[in-house]
Write a protein that holds these residues in place. Structure first.
Motif, PDB file in Angstrom:
ATOM      1  N   ILE A  16      11.931   3.128  -7.177  1.00  0.00           N
ATOM      2  CA  ILE A  16      12.038   4.376  -7.929  1.00  0.00           C
ATOM      3  C   ILE A  16      10.652   4.731  -8.421  1.00  0.00           C
ATOM      4  N   ASP A  17      10.186   5.895  -7.938  1.00  0.00           N
ATOM      5  CA  ASP A  17       8.834   6.358  -8.244  1.00  0.00           C
ATOM      6  C   ASP A  17       8.837   7.052  -9.607  1.00  0.00           C
ATOM      7  N   ASP A  18       7.706   7.112 -10.242  1.00  0.00           N
ATOM      8  CA  ASP A  18       7.535   7.825 -11.507  1.00  0.00           C
ATOM      9  C   ASP A  18       8.636   7.461 -12.502  1.00  0.00           C
ATOM     10  N   VAL A  70       6.418   4.645   1.253  1.00  0.00           N
ATOM     11  CA  VAL A  70       6.381   6.041   1.672  1.00  0.00           C
ATOM     12  C   VAL A  70       7.160   6.893   0.673  1.00  0.00           C
ATOM     13  N   ASN A  71       6.569   7.998   0.263  1.00  0.00           N
ATOM     14  CA  ASN A  71       7.266   8.908  -0.669  1.00  0.00           C
ATOM     15  C   ASN A  71       8.282   9.756   0.088  1.00  0.00           C
ATOM     16  N   VAL A  72       9.463   9.877  -0.490  1.00  0.00           N
ATOM     17  CA  VAL A  72      10.522  10.645   0.161  1.00  0.00           C
ATOM     18  C   VAL A  72      10.948  11.772  -0.781  1.00  0.00           C
ATOM     19  N   MET A 112       0.864  -1.186   0.000  1.00  0.00           N
ATOM     20  CA  MET A 112       0.000   0.000   0.000  1.00  0.00           C
ATOM     21  C   MET A 112       0.895   1.229   0.000  1.00  0.00           C
ATOM     22  N   GLU A 113       0.467   2.217  -0.754  1.00  0.00           N
ATOM     23  CA  GLU A 113       1.266   3.446  -0.756  1.00  0.00           C
ATOM     24  C   GLU A 113       0.612   4.449   0.183  1.00  0.00           C
ATOM     25  N   ALA A 114       1.423   4.996   1.063  1.00  0.00           N
ATOM     26  CA  ALA A 114       0.914   6.034   1.964  1.00  0.00           C
ATOM     27  C   ALA A 114       0.957   7.365   1.225  1.00  0.00           C
ATOM     28  N   LEU A 148      10.706  -0.863  -9.537  1.00  0.00           N
ATOM     29  CA  LEU A 148      10.505   0.236 -10.478  1.00  0.00           C
ATOM     30  C   LEU A 148       9.022   0.524 -10.537  1.00  0.00           C
ATOM     31  N   LYS A 149       8.650   1.792 -10.286  1.00  0.00           N
ATOM     32  CA  LYS A 149       7.237   2.153 -10.411  1.00  0.00           C
ATOM     33  C   LYS A 149       7.048   2.898 -11.719  1.00  0.00           C
ATOM     34  N   ILE A 150       6.446   2.239 -12.679  1.00  0.00           N
ATOM     35  CA  ILE A 150       6.248   2.861 -13.990  1.00  0.00           C
ATOM     36  C   ILE A 150       5.318   4.054 -13.835  1.00  0.00           C
ATOM     37  N   LEU A 189      10.729   2.691   0.664  1.00  0.00           N
ATOM     38  CA  LEU A 189      10.878   4.135   0.429  1.00  0.00           C
ATOM     39  C   LEU A 189      10.817   4.401  -1.064  1.00  0.00           C
ATOM     40  N   GLU A 190       9.952   5.336  -1.468  1.00  0.00           N
ATOM     41  CA  GLU A 190       9.848   5.687  -2.891  1.00  0.00           C
ATOM     42  C   GLU A 190      10.697   6.923  -3.169  1.00  0.00           C
ATOM     43  N   LEU A 191      11.681   6.723  -3.995  1.00  0.00           N
ATOM     44  CA  LEU A 191      12.583   7.832  -4.346  1.00  0.00           C
ATOM     45  C   LEU A 191      12.343   8.211  -5.794  1.00  0.00           C
TER      46      LEU A 191
HETATM   47 MG    MG Z   1       4.753   7.579  -4.902  1.00  0.00          MG
END
Ligand code: MG
Ligand code: C2E
Ligand code: MG
Length: 631
Positions: free
Chosen positions: A507-509, A445-447, A386-388, A528-530, A477-479
């Motif tokens: 890696i986000d986006d 969690v987005n950082v 789950m993404e916060a 990897l988050k496309i 951690l989403e970087l």
């Molecule tokens: Mg994110």
């Protein structure tokens, strides 16, 4: 004193030498001294006086003496011996002055019996002065003395002419420079010079770290006075205003006339605002006192706009414009007052600024909260994470989207405490769910880059894990790609430290930043988050073979580098189908669920029959519609 031929020759030789000396002299007073000394020696006089013709050519006055004398001697042209020579330019040689009717004694404070007086002339023959040699004895000067002194005076006259001309030139050019930089009516610096001086003042302020204030002053009712009483009165009034303004500031401050009835004052060293306000108020008071012009009392007042460097502008033009701007505000609001410049903000700027101040309170007021969005494995429809996602529930505005306030938080540095709170809260919530028997899933969690760059970032993470008791493997951690671009060494070190701790890194986006494949290979990335922008066009008219190829490549890249690949923003079954086809393992998006409040998320997972046991249950192929969607 009798000249033999030899001594006269010697005299002429001497004369040439003197001529050269006279020619090299640039200082007028010094030149005159040389002239009296040399002529005195040349004719062996006891005393020599040099007179100059005054500007009106009515009088001659003693200007240089061979022996010290500070008496002021003035003679009308035509009176006395020197006056007569100054009048007609003819040499006079008195051998027995005391018995000569033309002579009146005592003029030069000296009882002389012999006087030799010669005119000093310019190259065009105009008389500029008179040289007078005196001796106490009678029978004094010879014809030879007359000759040599005449020759000498010709040279001296030219030298005086040259030096005064050079002086005059200098004076004229100084005057021209002054005129170019000053206002002719008031003598104050004009706009040109103001800008120059202001630039210097700003420079100084910059170096010495103080402020500069610019006061833009416009007289109220001046036009009325000028129109009704005439320009002469108007001009006199402006001169008096200039004088009062100068009296109201320090010597080192600048008072300039901008043109018309506008003046500018630069307070070049400002320590505090109170002093600027005090000076301004005093100026306004001073201008309200009556002015007496041509016997009549005149009353005016002024409007003053103030801008400060560096607060209100960075350049001369900006500072002046803003002071002018503030002055117009005063005019609009009834004149005879002052105002500091205020930035005119457009609505979005105003909202931004307001939000910034609100954001400061948001944390302590408990207005920040986290929503959670499920992440699901495609193959078996299992909830894997789950993404916060942060939300700001402002008391008046309602929900503010992170897209609006996260950039503000980054700008103000508030992202540091906010980011720390997010990590802590996400860990706490995840652990709480685990404690209450929900299937354990990873929380992402987005950082932000600013947060990650802090030296104490690792500590923040450790603290959150420790405080919540959450095992590190449940935290991801989403970087963003941009974040990985900085100082490679410290970034890499930090990432490995985090891996050491046991948290996951995503890696986000992915695909939107400065994609460099180098870091994929070197850095310990798990996921990897496309980015949703690639997914969004799938199944729409904007879909291109390139997008599809790109998605496929990313999926393959992840597979080959042994990374999880998750697609964001999946909204349709069609998108899901394609993502599955190319081997993307996980999805996150409205198709599964919107981000949910804590309570909603809980009931989402606890729904009857558990979370979708397997996506494959739903047809065709899959019956996706039966997956509950919560707004
Ligand atoms: Mg994110
Ligand atoms: P993100 O990390 O890429 O988060 C995904 C965003 O996509 C979220 O927007 C989410 O609500 C939205 N989304 C999810 N599924 C769909 C979908 O199917 N369709 C569409 N159109 N959108 C979907 P959200 O919550 O508004 O967050 C926006 C961004 O704000 C996030 O992008 C993230 O970069 C940032 N953000 C959110 N929370 C935090 C936080 O706690 N800290 C930091 N530093 N940034 C955060
Ligand atoms: Mg994203």
């Amino acid at each position: 004193m009798i000249y033999c031929k030899d001594s006269r020759e010697l005299g002429y030789k001497e004369l040439v030498k003197i001529a050269m000396q006279l020619n090299s002299e640039t200082d007028l007073n010094h030149l005159l001294q040389v002239i009296v000394q040399e002529s005195n020696a040349l004719v062996q006089a006891e005393r020599t006086v040099l007179f100059l013709l005054d500007q009106e050519q009515h009088e001659i006055y003693a200007k240089a003496w061979s022996s010290p004398d500070d008496r002021e001697v003035r003679l009308p042209v035509g009176r006395g011996i020197a006056g007569m020579v100054a009048f007609n330019g003819e040499l006079i040689n008195l051998r027995d002055a005391q018995n000569d009717p033309r002579f009146s004694d005592g003029m030069v404070g000296y009882t002389a019996h012999s006087l030799l007086t010669v005119a000093l002339k310019t190259s065009s023959g105009a008389i500029t002065g008179v040289l007078q040699c005196l001796n106490k004895n009678s029978g004094g000067f010879e014809e030879a003395d007359e000759e040599i002194l005449t020759a000498f005076c010709e040279l001296a006259g030219l030298a005086i002419e040259r030096t005064t001309f050079a002086l005059e030139q200098k004076r004229l050019s100084a005057q021209l420079i002054f005129q170019a930089n000053h206002d002719a009516l008031t003598g104050l610096p004009n706009r040109l010079m103001l800008e120059e001086s202001l630039a210097k003042a700003l420079n100084d302020a910059n170096r010495k770290k103080h402020q500069v204030a610019v006061l833009f002053i416009d007289l109220d009712r001046f036009k009325m006075i000028n129109d009704s009483l005439g320009h002469t009165v108007g001009d006199a009034l402006l001169q008096q205003v200039a004088h009062r303004l100068q009296g109201g500031v320090r010597f080192t401050d600048i008072v300039a006339r901008q043109g018309g009835d506008e003046f500018v004052i630069v307070l070049s060293v400002v320590k505090n605002l109170q002093s600027v306000t005090r000076i301004t108020e005093n100026l306004l008071k001073a201008l309200c006192e009556p002015f007496i012009v041509s016997g009549q009392e005149l009353y005016i007042s002024a409007s003053i706009g103030i801008s400060l460097y560096p607060t209100h502008g960075a350049s001369v033009t900006e500072i002046l414009r803003h002071a002018d701007n503030a002055m117009y505000k005063v005019k609009d609001q009834g004149k005879n007052s002052y105002q500091y410049f205020v930035h005119e903000m457009d609505e979005s700027e105003q909202r931004r600024l307001w939000l910034m101040t609100q954001l400061h309170k948001a944390l302590e007021l408990g207005e920040l909260l986290l929503y959670y969005q499920p992440q699901v494995e495609i193959e078996n429809a299992r909830l894997v994470g789950m993404e916060a996602l942060i939300r700001w529930n402002h008391r008046d505005l309602g929900l503010v989207a992170p897209g609006e306030f996260i950039p503000l938080a980054e700008e103000t540095g508030l992202i540091i405490p906010i980011g720390a709170w997010v990590i802590e809260e996400a860990c706490r919530q995840a652990k709480d769910w685990q404690n209450r028997g929900l299937p354990p899933v990873r929380v992402s969690v987005n950082v932000s880059a600013l947060q990650f760059g802090r030296e104490d970032f690792i500590e923040t993470v450790l603290h959150a894990l420790h405080k919540s008791g959450l095992e590190p493997r449940w935290l991801e951690l989403e970087l963003t790609e941009g974040l990985l671009l900085g100082d490679t060494y410290s970034i890499t070190a930090k990432l490995y430290q985090l891996k050491e701790i046991g948290v996951y890194l995503a890696i986000d986006d992915f695909g939107t930043g400065y994609s460099s494949l180098r870091y994929l290979q070197q850095l310990p990335i798990d996921t990897l988050k496309i980015d949703q922008s690639f997914v969004r066009t799938l199944g729409t008219p904007q879909e291109t073979p390139k997008t599809k190829a790109l998605l496929k490549t990313i999926a393959m890249l992840g597979y080959n580098l042994d990374m999880r690949v998750i697609a964001e923003g999946v909204e349709t079954y069609q998108q899901l189908a394609y993502l599955e086809e190319i081997g993307c393992q996980e999805i996150q998006g409205y198709l599964i669920s919107h981000p949910l409040k804590v309570q909603e998320f809980e009931s989402f997972i606890r729904q009857p029959g558990g979370l979708v046991a397997s996506l494959k249950k739903f047809g065709p192929g899959y019956n996706i519609t039966s997956i509950q969607r919560t707004a």
